[in-house]
Design an enzyme around this catalytic site. Structure first.
Site, PDB file in Angstrom:
ATOM      1  N   CYS A   2      28.808  42.175  56.400  1.00  0.00           N
ATOM      2  CA  CYS A   2      28.844  41.957  54.962  1.00  0.00           C
ATOM      3  C   CYS A   2      30.271  41.587  54.574  1.00  0.00           C
ATOM      4  O   CYS A   2      31.232  42.096  55.129  1.00  0.00           O
ATOM      5  CB  CYS A   2      28.436  43.172  54.124  1.00  0.00           C
ATOM      6  SG  CYS A   2      26.761  43.706  54.410  1.00  0.00           S
ATOM      7  N   ARG A  27      30.507  36.941  58.188  1.00  0.00           N
ATOM      8  CA  ARG A  27      30.294  38.389  58.233  1.00  0.00           C
ATOM      9  C   ARG A  27      28.836  38.781  57.944  1.00  0.00           C
ATOM     10  O   ARG A  27      28.484  39.953  57.988  1.00  0.00           O
ATOM     11  CB  ARG A  27      31.201  39.090  57.214  1.00  0.00           C
ATOM     12  CG  ARG A  27      32.674  38.830  57.432  1.00  0.00           C
ATOM     13  CD  ARG A  27      33.498  39.551  56.398  1.00  0.00           C
ATOM     14  NE  ARG A  27      33.373  40.984  56.540  1.00  0.00           N
ATOM     15  CZ  ARG A  27      34.142  41.726  57.310  1.00  0.00           C
ATOM     16  NH1 ARG A  27      35.098  41.172  58.015  1.00  0.00           N
ATOM     17  NH2 ARG A  27      33.965  43.031  57.376  1.00  0.00           N
ATOM     18  N   TRP A  74      24.690  41.259  55.461  1.00  0.00           N
ATOM     19  CA  TRP A  74      24.042  41.396  56.766  1.00  0.00           C
ATOM     20  C   TRP A  74      23.292  42.715  56.661  1.00  0.00           C
ATOM     21  O   TRP A  74      23.905  43.781  56.608  1.00  0.00           O
ATOM     22  CB  TRP A  74      25.090  41.431  57.881  1.00  0.00           C
ATOM     23  CG  TRP A  74      24.506  41.429  59.252  1.00  0.00           C
ATOM     24  CD1 TRP A  74      24.173  40.338  59.993  1.00  0.00           C
ATOM     25  CD2 TRP A  74      24.195  42.577  60.063  1.00  0.00           C
ATOM     26  NE1 TRP A  74      23.675  40.730  61.213  1.00  0.00           N
ATOM     27  CE2 TRP A  74      23.676  42.095  61.283  1.00  0.00           C
ATOM     28  CE3 TRP A  74      24.308  43.958  59.888  1.00  0.00           C
ATOM     29  CZ2 TRP A  74      23.265  42.937  62.311  1.00  0.00           C
ATOM     30  CZ3 TRP A  74      23.895  44.799  60.913  1.00  0.00           C
ATOM     31  CH2 TRP A  74      23.381  44.279  62.115  1.00  0.00           C
ATOM     32  N   ASN A 100      30.542  47.030  51.467  1.00  0.00           N
ATOM     33  CA  ASN A 100      30.469  46.701  52.898  1.00  0.00           C
ATOM     34  C   ASN A 100      30.598  48.019  53.666  1.00  0.00           C
ATOM     35  O   ASN A 100      31.546  48.754  53.445  1.00  0.00           O
ATOM     36  CB  ASN A 100      31.638  45.748  53.234  1.00  0.00           C
ATOM     37  CG  ASN A 100      31.865  45.584  54.728  1.00  0.00           C
ATOM     38  OD1 ASN A 100      32.986  45.341  55.157  1.00  0.00           O
ATOM     39  ND2 ASN A 100      30.838  45.695  55.525  1.00  0.00           N
ATOM     40  N   GLY A 101      29.621  48.291  54.538  1.00  0.00           N
ATOM     41  CA  GLY A 101      29.677  49.521  55.329  1.00  0.00           C
ATOM     42  C   GLY A 101      28.355  50.260  55.229  1.00  0.00           C
ATOM     43  O   GLY A 101      27.337  49.679  54.861  1.00  0.00           O
ATOM     44  N   GLU A 482      28.070  35.748  80.493  1.00  0.00           N
ATOM     45  CA  GLU A 482      28.530  35.121  79.251  1.00  0.00           C
ATOM     46  C   GLU A 482      27.742  33.840  78.948  1.00  0.00           C
ATOM     47  O   GLU A 482      27.375  33.581  77.801  1.00  0.00           O
ATOM     48  CB  GLU A 482      30.040  34.852  79.376  1.00  0.00           C
ATOM     49  CG  GLU A 482      30.703  34.128  78.223  1.00  0.00           C
ATOM     50  CD  GLU A 482      30.636  34.850  76.888  1.00  0.00           C
ATOM     51  OE1 GLU A 482      30.180  36.006  76.818  1.00  0.00           O
ATOM     52  OE2 GLU A 482      31.012  34.222  75.880  1.00  0.00           O
ATOM     53  N   LYS A 486      25.588  33.370  75.526  1.00  0.00           N
ATOM     54  CA  LYS A 486      25.796  32.246  74.596  1.00  0.00           C
ATOM     55  C   LYS A 486      24.464  31.547  74.311  1.00  0.00           C
ATOM     56  O   LYS A 486      24.163  31.226  73.169  1.00  0.00           O
ATOM     57  CB  LYS A 486      26.776  31.213  75.170  1.00  0.00           C
ATOM     58  CG  LYS A 486      28.210  31.619  75.241  1.00  0.00           C
ATOM     59  CD  LYS A 486      28.970  31.497  73.934  1.00  0.00           C
ATOM     60  CE  LYS A 486      29.039  32.819  73.239  1.00  0.00           C
ATOM     61  NZ  LYS A 486      30.069  33.727  73.573  1.00  0.00           N
ATOM     62  N   GLU A 489      22.162  33.776  72.096  1.00  0.00           N
ATOM     63  CA  GLU A 489      22.534  34.062  70.713  1.00  0.00           C
ATOM     64  C   GLU A 489      22.476  32.860  69.796  1.00  0.00           C
ATOM     65  O   GLU A 489      22.183  33.006  68.622  1.00  0.00           O
ATOM     66  CB  GLU A 489      23.897  34.766  70.617  1.00  0.00           C
ATOM     67  CG  GLU A 489      25.072  33.918  70.953  1.00  0.00           C
ATOM     68  CD  GLU A 489      26.392  34.650  70.787  1.00  0.00           C
ATOM     69  OE1 GLU A 489      26.523  35.452  69.860  1.00  0.00           O
ATOM     70  OE2 GLU A 489      27.296  34.398  71.588  1.00  0.00           O
ATOM     71  N   HIS A 505      17.215  41.297  94.899  1.00  0.00           N
ATOM     72  CA  HIS A 505      16.718  42.664  94.680  1.00  0.00           C
ATOM     73  C   HIS A 505      15.754  42.739  93.497  1.00  0.00           C
ATOM     74  O   HIS A 505      15.539  43.811  92.952  1.00  0.00           O
ATOM     75  CB  HIS A 505      17.890  43.630  94.480  1.00  0.00           C
ATOM     76  CG  HIS A 505      18.770  43.739  95.685  1.00  0.00           C
ATOM     77  ND1 HIS A 505      18.365  44.376  96.830  1.00  0.00           N
ATOM     78  CD2 HIS A 505      20.004  43.248  95.936  1.00  0.00           C
ATOM     79  CE1 HIS A 505      19.333  44.291  97.736  1.00  0.00           C
ATOM     80  NE2 HIS A 505      20.331  43.610  97.220  1.00  0.00           N
ATOM     81  N   LYS A 604      29.682  37.902  62.591  1.00  0.00           N
ATOM     82  CA  LYS A 604      30.876  37.771  63.434  1.00  0.00           C
ATOM     83  C   LYS A 604      31.561  39.106  63.690  1.00  0.00           C
ATOM     84  O   LYS A 604      31.990  39.377  64.800  1.00  0.00           O
ATOM     85  CB  LYS A 604      31.841  36.789  62.764  1.00  0.00           C
ATOM     86  CG  LYS A 604      33.090  36.506  63.551  1.00  0.00           C
ATOM     87  CD  LYS A 604      32.858  35.420  64.562  1.00  0.00           C
ATOM     88  CE  LYS A 604      34.063  35.128  65.407  1.00  0.00           C
ATOM     89  NZ  LYS A 604      33.652  34.727  66.767  1.00  0.00           N
TER      90      LYS A 604
HETATM   91  C1  F6R Z   1      29.200  36.761  71.308  1.00  0.00           C
HETATM   92  C2  F6R Z   1      30.042  37.545  70.421  1.00  0.00           C
HETATM   93  C3  F6R Z   1      29.862  39.016  70.405  1.00  0.00           C
HETATM   94  C4  F6R Z   1      31.230  39.694  70.305  1.00  0.00           C
HETATM   95  C5  F6R Z   1      31.059  41.214  70.141  1.00  0.00           C
HETATM   96  C6  F6R Z   1      32.398  41.911  70.119  1.00  0.00           C
HETATM   97  O1  F6R Z   1      29.492  35.402  71.210  1.00  0.00           O
HETATM   98  O2  F6R Z   1      30.847  37.014  69.714  1.00  0.00           O
HETATM   99  O3  F6R Z   1      29.165  39.462  71.519  1.00  0.00           O
HETATM  100  O4  F6R Z   1      31.971  39.403  71.460  1.00  0.00           O
HETATM  101  O5  F6R Z   1      30.371  41.476  68.960  1.00  0.00           O
HETATM  102  O6  F6R Z   1      33.180  41.427  69.094  1.00  0.00           O
HETATM  103  P1  F6R Z   1      34.744  41.635  69.078  1.00  0.00           P
HETATM  104  O7  F6R Z   1      35.318  40.876  70.223  1.00  0.00           O
HETATM  105  O8  F6R Z   1      35.173  41.096  67.760  1.00  0.00           O
HETATM  106  O9  F6R Z   1      35.001  43.106  69.222  1.00  0.00           O
END
Ligand code: F6R
Length: 609
Positions: A2, A27, A74, A100-101, A482, A486, A489, A505, A604
């Protein structure tokens, strides 16, 4: 998660709030709203969906005024809907709040307020705030006292801003655990979750601390501590450049950020390497302590966790220090044993991830020192750690982390070299050899990026596949994790990453002509083992997509799709191999009609546990 923004000044508040909300959309983006004092009365506009939907609502039903608050949501409590969207108001619509929270004791508070006759319209925890303030106002001398009495009743993490019809020149605020910054422009004041929402109009900032609350007018800021004592605040110049917030001609932030990686790596090299010496000037841990460290525990989440796994390999290789890596949300509950000179390393792009922050608190309760690797050096994690290392990635806006990941890898590698030098485990000559390879990285990344069209073609061919497997080993096992993350998501395609050796396995049972396998097979020490994995997939008629080292003929011959990366040393391969996979997930998202910068259900900064 948020985003909140508030404005009081001389401009038309609706447009200021909209600009701020667009900047904060990373956010959360399931609904949005604003509250404005318009002609002496609070007017609310809300909409389900993105900020552009709210913009349309404001076009159809305009508001005008010079003071207001805005929110992009969010969802945590209550589904995304217009009713649950912020701002929320009290019974008489005289007080409006954006929050927010999470208010953890909201059930109890709601029940108590209901007994007093308050009626709630949403399912959110946030709606109790204006009602609590309304209740406090019945006995308080004014909003300042009512706010002071309300805050101790709230349990959890929050930042919120309030406007009140009877005091139409002031915005009230409180912060406890979720970020909030004050921005000062000319005859105008802003409050926001992030300073990006208030530039370039605001020139100076004050970052509020937990427990602080107060009020602003267009020219004044008053901040109080938990005991109600006014605290000094000195404003600092805002250093963020508004240009960084543009898409720079790219269609999406994610693509722009992928393409920024050569420059990010150049920036890190020029700031951190001087001859054969590695520099971390901002890092405040005493040298003798770092020399004594006998154990490292890395805690991080998501993409940052993947970087942490590679960090462990670097620390063990160059510093010979036993290193553990833990997902932040697990770390804090496993009762970690911290003995001797254990150092906890927290890795976080945003510096606001609640799970990682909780891990830091856990580490500190065990008397460990905490060093964080953060992209946002003004973040809560940077502030709550004993020392921090700046990732120097620049602002990352795309929800999928790309350039921050490669910045994490290089900073972790350099820090392992730094530790090896202070522990006398490496000679300047050994460091110079590695540094020569590192200096060649930006050009090699540029070479990879030149192959983007080839990856775009893969996405066209593979866009309908429903499942993917990613395989990698050693330094590229996290690349497989990773690459799969990607794809999941931003393209909403199921993908799982495995260590190549683990494949037989169990996961090998998944192989069929319907499930492409992405094999990360650069020419490193374990190359022959990855070739065996590819053989295993081929023998079962699986479709093979591979990342290999230029000059290799074996891997491309066995693959349906293959992409060459330039030669480099083993430890640097993950910085190159991830780039085609970032591009692949991006083009898959575009081909499948998904929105790469704002994937569904994500935000994010993950500021809830
Ligand atoms: C994936 C992504 C998330 C963040 C995770 C941790 O692309 O961005 O998996 O890596 O939420 O976020 P930070 O690095 O901000 O602690």
């Amino acid at each position: 998660m948020c985003g909140i923004v508030a404005y009081v000044g001389e401009k038309s508040v609706d447009s200021v709030l909209l600009v701020g909300l667009i900047r904060l959309e990373y956010r959360g983006y399931d609904s949005a709203g604003v509250a404005v004092i318009d002609g002496g009365e609070i007017e609310i506009r809300k909409q389900l969906g993105k900020i552009r939907d709210l913009e349309e609502e404001l076009r159809l039903h305009p508001v005008s005024g010079n003071i207001g608050i805005g929110h992009t949501r969010w969802a945590t409590h209550g589904e995304p809907s217009k009713i649950n969207a912020h701002p929320h108001v009290d019974s008489h619509k005289k007080i409006a709040v954006v929050h927010n929270g999470i208010i953890e004791n909201y059930h109890l508070l709601r029940h108590e307020l209901q007994k007093l006759g308050h009626k709630f319209v949403s399912e959110t925890d946030s709606e109790i705030i204006p009602h609590l303030i309304e209740e406090e106002l019945k006995t308080a001398s004014g909003m300042v006292e009512a706010l002071k009495n309300t805050i101790p009743k709230l349990e959890g993490k929050f930042s919120f801003t309030v406007i009140y019809e009877n005091e139409p020149d002031r915005i009230f605020f409180a912060r406890n655990g979720s970020p909030l910054v004050y921005g000062k422009g000319k005859n105008e004041s802003f409050l926001a979750s992030d300073v990006s929402a208030v530039i370039p109009a605001a020139k100076e900032e004050f970052r509020l601390d937990n427990g602080q609350w107060g009020w602003v007018t267009k020219n004044e800021l008053h901040v109080f501590d938990e005991n109600g004592k006014e605290v000094d605040h000195s404003l600092e110049e805002i250093k963020m450049n508004a240009m960084e917030l543009d898409k720079g001609g790219f269609e999406h932030y994610m693509l722009k950020e992928i393409y920024e990686q050569p420059d990010v790596i150049r920036r890190i090299i020029s700031n951190r390497i001087d001859g054969s010496t590695i520099l971390f000037p901002e890092m405040a841990l005493p040298l003798d302590y770092q020399g004594r460290v006998t154990r490292i525990i890395i805690t991080s989440a998501g993409t940052s966790w993947h970087a942490g796994i590679i960090g462990k390999l670097y620390f063990e290789k160059y510093v010979k220090i036993a290193t553990e890596v833990d997902i932040s949300s697990e770390f804090r509950y496993r009762n970690p044993i911290a003995e001797g000179d254990s150092m906890v390393i927290a890795i976080s792009q945003s510096g606001e991830t609640a799970d990682t922050l909780a891990g830091i608190h856990e580490a500190k309760s065990k008397f460990c020192r905490v060093l964080s690797f953060v992209n946002n050096v003004n973040s809560t994690i940077a502030r709550e750690s004993d020392a921090f290392i700046s990732l120097m990635g620049g602002v990352e806006i795309g929800v999928a982390s790309t350039k921050a990941y490669t910045a994490q890898l290089l900073n972790l590698l350099l820090y392992s070299m730094y530790l090896s030098s202070i522990k006398w485990l490496s000679t300047p000559e050994e460091r110079s050899e590695l540094i020569t390879e590192i200096r060649a990285l930006p050009e090699k990344i540029e070479t990879v990026l030149k192959g983007a069209d080839q990856i775009k073609e893969w996405a066209k061919e593979l866009k309908d596949a429903k499942d993917f497997i990613f395989l990698g080993r050693h330094f590229n096992h996290p690349t497989a994790l990773e690459g799969a993350l990607k794809l999941k998501e931003i393209s909403y395609v199921h993908a799982s990453g495995y260590a190549g050796g683990e494949f037989k396995h169990g996961p090998i049972a998944l192989i069929s002509s319907e499930v492409p396998t992405v094999c990360i097979a650069p020419q490193t020490e374990i190359y022959p083992k990855m070739v065996s994995n590819i053989e295993e997939v081929k023998a079962r008629k699986g479709r093979i997509v591979s990342i290999y080292t230029e000059g290799d003929t074996k891997v491309p011959e066995m693959s349906e799709f293959s992409f060459a990366i330039p030669k480099t040393i083993d430890v640097l391969t993950p910085i190159l191999t991830i780039i085609p996979l970032q591009l692949f997930s991006y083009y898959m998202a575009v081909e499948r009609g998904c929105e790469p910068d704002q994937p569904r259900n994500l935000a994010k900064s993950v500021t809830v546990e």
